[in-house]
Write a protein that holds these residues in place. Structure first.
Motif, PDB file in Angstrom:
ATOM      1  N   LEU A  57       3.212 -45.373  13.471  1.00 50.32           N
ATOM      2  CA  LEU A  57       2.784 -46.772  13.401  1.00 50.32           C
ATOM      3  C   LEU A  57       3.484 -47.502  12.247  1.00 50.32           C
ATOM      4  CD1 LEU A  57      -1.043 -46.407  14.137  1.00 50.32           C
ATOM      5  CD2 LEU A  57       0.691 -47.454  15.613  1.00 50.32           C
ATOM      6  N   SER A  58       3.711 -46.803  11.132  1.00 46.69           N
ATOM      7  CA  SER A  58       4.390 -47.425   9.991  1.00 46.69           C
ATOM      8  C   SER A  58       5.825 -47.791  10.350  1.00 46.69           C
ATOM      9  CB  SER A  58       4.362 -46.484   8.785  1.00 46.69           C
ATOM     10  OG  SER A  58       3.043 -46.223   8.386  1.00 46.69           O
ATOM     11  N   ILE A  59       6.515 -46.864  11.016  1.00 44.27           N
ATOM     12  CA  ILE A  59       7.891 -47.145  11.454  1.00 44.27           C
ATOM     13  C   ILE A  59       7.910 -48.352  12.380  1.00 44.27           C
ATOM     14  CG2 ILE A  59       9.794 -46.285  12.881  1.00 44.27           C
ATOM     15  CD1 ILE A  59       9.816 -45.024  10.168  1.00 44.27           C
ATOM     16  N   MET A  60       6.975 -48.381  13.321  1.00 43.08           N
ATOM     17  CA  MET A  60       6.925 -49.486  14.280  1.00 43.08           C
ATOM     18  C   MET A  60       6.574 -50.801  13.582  1.00 43.08           C
ATOM     19  SD  MET A  60       5.161 -47.558  17.557  1.00 43.08           S
ATOM     20  CE  MET A  60       5.744 -48.681  18.821  1.00 43.08           C
ATOM     21  N   MET A  61       5.729 -50.727  12.548  1.00 45.26           N
ATOM     22  CA  MET A  61       5.369 -51.946  11.817  1.00 45.26           C
ATOM     23  C   MET A  61       6.569 -52.472  11.038  1.00 45.26           C
ATOM     24  SD  MET A  61       2.312 -52.583   9.075  1.00 45.26           S
ATOM     25  CE  MET A  61       3.105 -51.597   7.786  1.00 45.26           C
ATOM     26  N   VAL A  62       7.294 -51.572  10.370  1.00 45.19           N
ATOM     27  CA  VAL A  62       8.477 -51.989   9.615  1.00 45.19           C
ATOM     28  C   VAL A  62       9.509 -52.617  10.543  1.00 45.19           C
ATOM     29  CG1 VAL A  62      10.451 -51.137   8.290  1.00 45.19           C
ATOM     30  CG2 VAL A  62       8.143 -50.326   7.750  1.00 45.19           C
TER      31      VAL A  62
ATOM     32  N   ARG B  69       9.504 -32.662  12.719  1.00 49.10           N
ATOM     33  CA  ARG B  69       8.635 -33.785  12.360  1.00 49.10           C
ATOM     34  C   ARG B  69       9.206 -35.119  12.839  1.00 49.10           C
ATOM     35  NH1 ARG B  69       6.817 -32.196   6.135  1.00 49.10           N
ATOM     36  NH2 ARG B  69       5.633 -30.301   6.694  1.00 49.10           N
ATOM     37  N   ILE B  70      10.511 -35.273  12.649  1.00 54.35           N
ATOM     38  CA  ILE B  70      11.146 -36.539  13.086  1.00 54.35           C
ATOM     39  C   ILE B  70      11.067 -36.678  14.598  1.00 54.35           C
ATOM     40  CG2 ILE B  70      13.346 -37.768  13.238  1.00 54.35           C
ATOM     41  CD1 ILE B  70      14.041 -36.610  10.474  1.00 54.35           C
ATOM     42  N   LEU B  71      11.332 -35.577  15.313  1.00 51.61           N
ATOM     43  CA  LEU B  71      11.245 -35.631  16.778  1.00 51.61           C
ATOM     44  C   LEU B  71       9.840 -35.997  17.240  1.00 51.61           C
ATOM     45  CD1 LEU B  71      13.380 -32.498  17.785  1.00 51.61           C
ATOM     46  CD2 LEU B  71      14.018 -34.900  18.031  1.00 51.61           C
ATOM     47  N   LEU B  72       8.823 -35.489  16.548  1.00 56.17           N
ATOM     48  CA  LEU B  72       7.436 -35.804  16.903  1.00 56.17           C
ATOM     49  C   LEU B  72       7.128 -37.275  16.663  1.00 56.17           C
ATOM     50  CD1 LEU B  72       4.671 -34.925  17.872  1.00 56.17           C
ATOM     51  CD2 LEU B  72       4.145 -34.169  15.537  1.00 56.17           C
ATOM     52  N   VAL B  73       7.598 -37.811  15.552  1.00 55.71           N
ATOM     53  CA  VAL B  73       7.364 -39.233  15.255  1.00 55.71           C
ATOM     54  C   VAL B  73       8.070 -40.113  16.287  1.00 55.71           C
ATOM     55  CG1 VAL B  73       7.761 -41.087  13.583  1.00 55.71           C
ATOM     56  CG2 VAL B  73       6.995 -38.842  12.797  1.00 55.71           C
TER      57      VAL B  73
END
Length: 621
Positions: free
Chosen positions: A315-320, A373-377
């Motif tokens: 959600l943070s990535i999507m918000m940024v 972790r990155i793949l999961l995000v």
């Protein structure tokens, strides 16, 4: 073979069950495919690690999708997109990469890892966004075109990203270089070449695609046409896509970009629609397979170890990304729905993020722990994207309700003929009546349609014809004829009811959408009802008869008899139609309809026989 059939059955069954269910709930097909993958993978365990291998095959759906998009664009349209492609798309990648890199450094990551993470999350999902835009018919909106420009720019920039990432793992650069050459030399046209050689070969490959599209496509299709086999057209369409994709991989370019370029080259040829029809089914199935593998690839063990962390990161990535996209939308003058579509549609990470993440791990820029972790995000952000589109739908509806409609025109002239609605139907009526020297007052609720009419010298007035004050201003009290040609069936019925209540003596001619709408207009008080497809269908049927043995006179007589008796049947069934009872459950209606069908067949034969007898009698006399 048995395992392949088992997997095929599982994947297809999951898609057939989940996608229609998701579509009925208004969630879209993409979320349906993702949920299907989650169910058959992590939840039920029907598929395992083989989904990762299958995902590489399924990614070919993205290649086919970009080929089809290219077919929809001619080179001139692509050139017109250059400012958004370079400016909007380039700025989005640069700004997103910079901001996420700074955040990663602030969280304690070294610069090389932070920059790699920034590059990975600067990309959005071409597959999900374009599929959803096409499903929701939003591709031609301002927000849809801007989103497409950014996605295309991102796909182009994947190429330099793949060149930059190995340089970030400096300690392993020589090892990577040797391994890369040894493993891919037999499948590469540029391995081992100097920089200028790579450039020449790459430009040559692109030029060969363009020239082949211009000069070889027509001879190839003419050759295939001589076989007179439908499947050969499908074969040649797949050959074009697969061969170009393979050529692009040989020179180190994105297969999706190569096929997109081929699509643009072929957009102005006469084979465009044939290629679209042949490739479309494969594109849909492969894209669906891709989304299923994404859902099946979610590592729930990793997710459940710290669910708040991973959902929060997604959600943070999507918000940024959303904040950056919103600001860019402002700069490039996107407004209202277009700005929210652009912002919410591109906020996720994308399928090329999977490629960059795996590639970064291979060249030792990021560790295997970070890779998982990155793949999961990335996967979670893609899984959340359909929900963001649902949020857009909610916001769009509220904007529509909150938007103040422009005021209707002041009507400064009145005519004995009022035409409400000037779409394809109303325009023909208006032109025919005016060519006969009659004056008309034209009303329509679509401001764009009225403005186009005015450019062609045809005067019309903007406003909702179902509003009583507008009808009175148009001269309803003195009018002789009202033509109701609005597109919306409910609005048409409402308008007929209003006009009949105000003017019992007015002659009302109404356009009906279908047979049920004809009954509604009949009860509302219309004098003449024209079913929008009926007259055209009659003419087509007459042409069929003329070309299958009947003379022009016999075909015309048959058409006339059918028209006369169908109107009789329509009046008979209108008296039995009840809006509160479904047609198939109305026994009296169904029984009379069956009786009329039998009567119709006998009456038509008798009518034609009578006409023929009259013709013979007139010839003898």
């Amino acid at each position: 073979m048995d395992s392949f059939l088992f997997l095929a059955t599982i994947y297809l069954a999951a898609a057939v069950i989940a996608v229609p269910f998701a579509a009925r709930l208004g969630l879209g097909s993409v979320l349906g495919y993702l949920l299907a993958g989650i169910v058959i993978g992590p939840i039920m365990g029907f598929i395992g690690t083989e989904s990762q291998n299958l995902q590489h095959f399924a990614e070919f759906g993205v290649v086919m999708m970009l080929f089809l998009i290219g077919l929809e664009l001619d080179p001139r349209a692509l050139w017109n997109m250059r400012m958004r492609l370079i400016g909007l798309g380039g700025l989005q990648v640069v700004l997103t990469t910079s901001v996420i890199t700074r955040i990663a450094i602030w969280l304690g990551q070294p610069f090389t890892v932070a920059l790699t993470i920034g590059l990975i999350f600067s990309l959005s999902s071409t597959a999900i966004v374009l599929q959803t835009l096409n499903e929701k018919k939003l591709m031609q909106t301002g927000g849809g075109r801007s989103a497409f420009s950014v996605l295309l720019a991102q796909d182009i920039l994947v190429i330099p990203m793949l060149a930059i990432i190995p340089l970030l793992g400096v300690s392993d650069l020589k090892i990577y270089g040797l391994e890369h050459v040894n493993e891919s030399h037999s499948f590469s046209l540029v391995a081992g070449l100097p920089g200028w050689g790579v450039t020449l070969v790459t430009l040559g490959a692109i030029a060969s695609v363009v020239l082949a599209g211009i000069f070889l496509t027509r001879p190839l299709f003419r050759y295939i046409h001589t076989a007179n086999l439908r499947e050969m057209y499908t074969a040649v369409a797949l050959l074009i896509v697969i061969a170009i994709a393979f050529l692009m991989t040989l020179v180190g370019l994105s297969p999706a970009l190569g096929t997109f370029l081929a699509g643009v080259v072929l957009a102005n040829t006469e084979f465009r629609h044939e290629l679209e029809a042949d490739v479309e089914p494969f594109k849909g199935l492969l894209l669906g397979l891709f989304f299923i593998t994404v859902g099946a690839g979610i590592s729930f063990s990793t997710l459940f170890a710290d669910p708040l962390l991973f959902v929060g990161l997604a959600l943070s990535i999507m918000m940024v990304k959303g904040i950056i996209l919103f600001m860019l939308g402002k700069v490039f003058k996107l407004k209202g729905r277009d700005q929210w579509l652009f912002t919410l549609g591109l906020a996720q990470a994308g399928e090329f993020g999977f490629v960059l993440t795996s590639f970064s791990a291979q060249v030792n820029v990021i560790s295997g722990e970070y890779e998982d972790r990155i793949l999961l995000v990335i996967t979670l952000s893609m899984l959340l994207t359909p929900l963001f589109f649902i949020l857009y739908d909610v916001l769009s509806k509220r904007m529509k309700e909150a938007t103040t409609a422009p005021e209707h025109d002041q009507i400064d002239e009145q005519s004995p003929i009022i035409i409400a609605g000037v779409g394809r139907f109303g325009q023909v009526v208006n032109r025919m009546v005016q060519l006969a020297g009659k004056k008309t007052t034209v009303l329509d609720h679509d401001l764009g349609t009225i403005e186009v009419m005015r450019k062609f010298g045809v005067k019309g007035f903007f406003g909702d014809p179902t509003r009583p004050e507008l009808l009175h201003a148009a001269g309803l009290k003195e009018a002789k004829v009202l033509v109701v040609a609005v597109d919306d069936p409910k609005a048409a019925t409402k308008l007929v009811q209003l006009a009949r209540r105000e003017r019992p003596d007015l002659h009302i001619i109404a356009r009906a959408h279908d047979r049920i709408h004809t009954y509604e207009l009949y009860r509302a008080g219309a004098n003449d009802i024209v079913r929008e497809m009926f007259d055209g269908s009659l003419r087509a049927g007459r042409y069929v008869l003329e070309n299958t043995g009947l003379s022009e006179f016999e075909a015309a007589a048959h058409e006339k008899a059918f028209y006369k008796l169908d109107r009789y049947a329509l009046r008979e069934t209108a008296a039995l139609w009840d809006p509160g009872i479904p047609v198939l459950e109305n026994k009296a209606y169904m029984e009379r309809s069956n009786e009329l069908r039998i009567e119709l067949e006998a009456a038509i034969l008798q009518e034609i026989s009578d006409d023929q007898q009259k013709k013979q009698d007139s010839e003898q006399s």
